[in-house]
Design an enzyme around this catalytic site. Sequence first.
Site, PDB file in Angstrom:
ATOM      1  N   ASP A 161       0.790  -1.231   0.000  1.00 37.09           N
ATOM      2  CA  ASP A 161       0.000   0.000   0.000  1.00 37.09           C
ATOM      3  C   ASP A 161       0.824   1.284   0.000  1.00 37.09           C
ATOM      4  OD1 ASP A 161      -2.497   1.397   0.094  1.00 37.09           O
ATOM      5  OD2 ASP A 161      -2.225   1.725   2.226  1.00 37.09           O
ATOM      6  N   CYS A 183     -16.017  -8.306 -16.583  1.00 32.14           N
ATOM      7  CA  CYS A 183     -17.156  -7.507 -16.102  1.00 32.14           C
ATOM      8  C   CYS A 183     -18.313  -7.531 -17.097  1.00 32.14           C
ATOM      9  CB  CYS A 183     -16.740  -6.060 -15.855  1.00 32.14           C
ATOM     10  SG  CYS A 183     -15.795  -5.851 -14.343  1.00 32.14           S
ATOM     11  N   CYS A 237     -14.645  10.083  -4.424  1.00 32.32           N
ATOM     12  CA  CYS A 237     -14.981   8.763  -3.885  1.00 32.32           C
ATOM     13  C   CYS A 237     -15.264   8.888  -2.384  1.00 32.32           C
ATOM     14  CB  CYS A 237     -13.783   7.846  -4.147  1.00 32.32           C
ATOM     15  SG  CYS A 237     -13.922   6.190  -3.475  1.00 32.32           S
ATOM     16  N   CYS A 255     -19.249  -0.216  -4.008  1.00 31.03           N
ATOM     17  CA  CYS A 255     -19.047  -0.744  -5.360  1.00 31.03           C
ATOM     18  C   CYS A 255     -18.598  -2.199  -5.345  1.00 31.03           C
ATOM     19  CB  CYS A 255     -18.076   0.128  -6.146  1.00 31.03           C
ATOM     20  SG  CYS A 255     -16.412   0.206  -5.438  1.00 31.03           S
TER      21      CYS A 255
END
Length: 333
Positions: free
Chosen positions: A131, A185, A210, A239
């Site tokens: 991260d 997707c 966001c 989401c």
Amino acid sequence: MDSDEQLHWKINIKKWGCELGFVAIGFTSAEPVDGLDQLLQARIDRGLATPFEGKEVKQRIDPKAGWQDCQTITALAYPLPYTLPPQEGEGVIARSAVGEDYHRVLRQTLNRLVDIMRTNGWPGNLRWQVDTGPLVERAFAVRAGIGWIGRNQQLIIPGYGSFVVLALLLLDREIASDRSISDQCGVCQSCVEVCPAHIIGKEPFASKDCVSYLTQSKETLSPEECKRLGTGIFGCDSCQDVCPHNQKRLKEEQTDLSPFSHRRGVDLLETLNLSKREFQERFQVTAAGWRGKAVLQRNAYLAMQNVQDCRLKPWLSEHKKDKSIPPIISSYL
Ligand code: B12
């Protein structure tokens, strides 16, 4: 390393990684991600990059910019623990931010993997990032073939979904790359429809709109942004919750009766009133702790406004009287 040795290490790193709990592991070369520099630069130029990302574009796309000897990137995905759902009227913490901080969990797990590799005679050096390192993790993960980038921007692992966190293990030896997999997707619009910020499916991705970003931002939020937070206290999973590729995992989570599951719900008034000590005990050990106590209190305050929590009015009169409203909240009065 010759191709037999490369294969030996590839098979074994995958085996050891699986034994340590990683759900997907893949390899890619340390070549820069072609074309990603333009995307990153455009995000910076247009003010779309978040303050949580490095501004040195080369460092972000080229592993050799940070470590000249790097030859191979191993992308690893680690599953997020099962959690208990929030109750009506509670504030919500995203799955990546409950339980023990994933940065810490992965640091320990990667150290164990590295130990196993060394014990088994790994001939080279290695480094890793989780991260906070400069490299764009999803871009290497997708090139290493462990998943595809969903319409919701998440790395989705076939058969597992996206409720994972990522790590990159950098090696100074060559290991043949795995093949990328194709986008699955299709025409699905579930994440587009549910996103509270309406930013999915539009280019470029407006990261700073966001909800996950807003819960972590210390800037003063506009009235519309305050509403958009809903009951979000840290992060946002909207989401991912609706993604068809996560439904199998979500069903398992719902029927999981482990007494050790962590709760995603938090009491709003308790969060608003957090003392330093309570913050340290309850949040600092999680990935929701890194932005500090005040931002969580602000989010709890806004969530109480959003759900019209009847405890807010008395809280306000009491704290106005003794002038003890936290500064981060005063701009929303
Ligand atoms: C800054 C950041 C954020 C910001 C901005 C997110 C964003 N979409 O850019 C904010 C605070 C909003 C955020 C939120 C979240 N984040 Co975040 N975040 C990061 C961080 C530190 C950098 C991301 C970054 O560089 N963004 C810039 C864009 C350009 O890159 P990207 O979205 O990561 O990747 C895109 C490109 O790689 C592109 N791509 C892939 N291959 C190629 C090739 C070419 C040629 C091109 C042009 C592009 C391209 O596809 C990706 C999607 O568009 C990474 C860790 C890291 N060091 O990478 C974690 C990371 C991406 N976050 C993660 C998580 C878990 C989240 C949240 C789910 C947390 C939560 N529950 O709230 C949300 C999800 C929001 C979302 N829909 O993206 C995980 C992702 C796990 C996964 N399965 O994908 C990461 C990898 C951290 C980790 N180690 O696990 N995050």
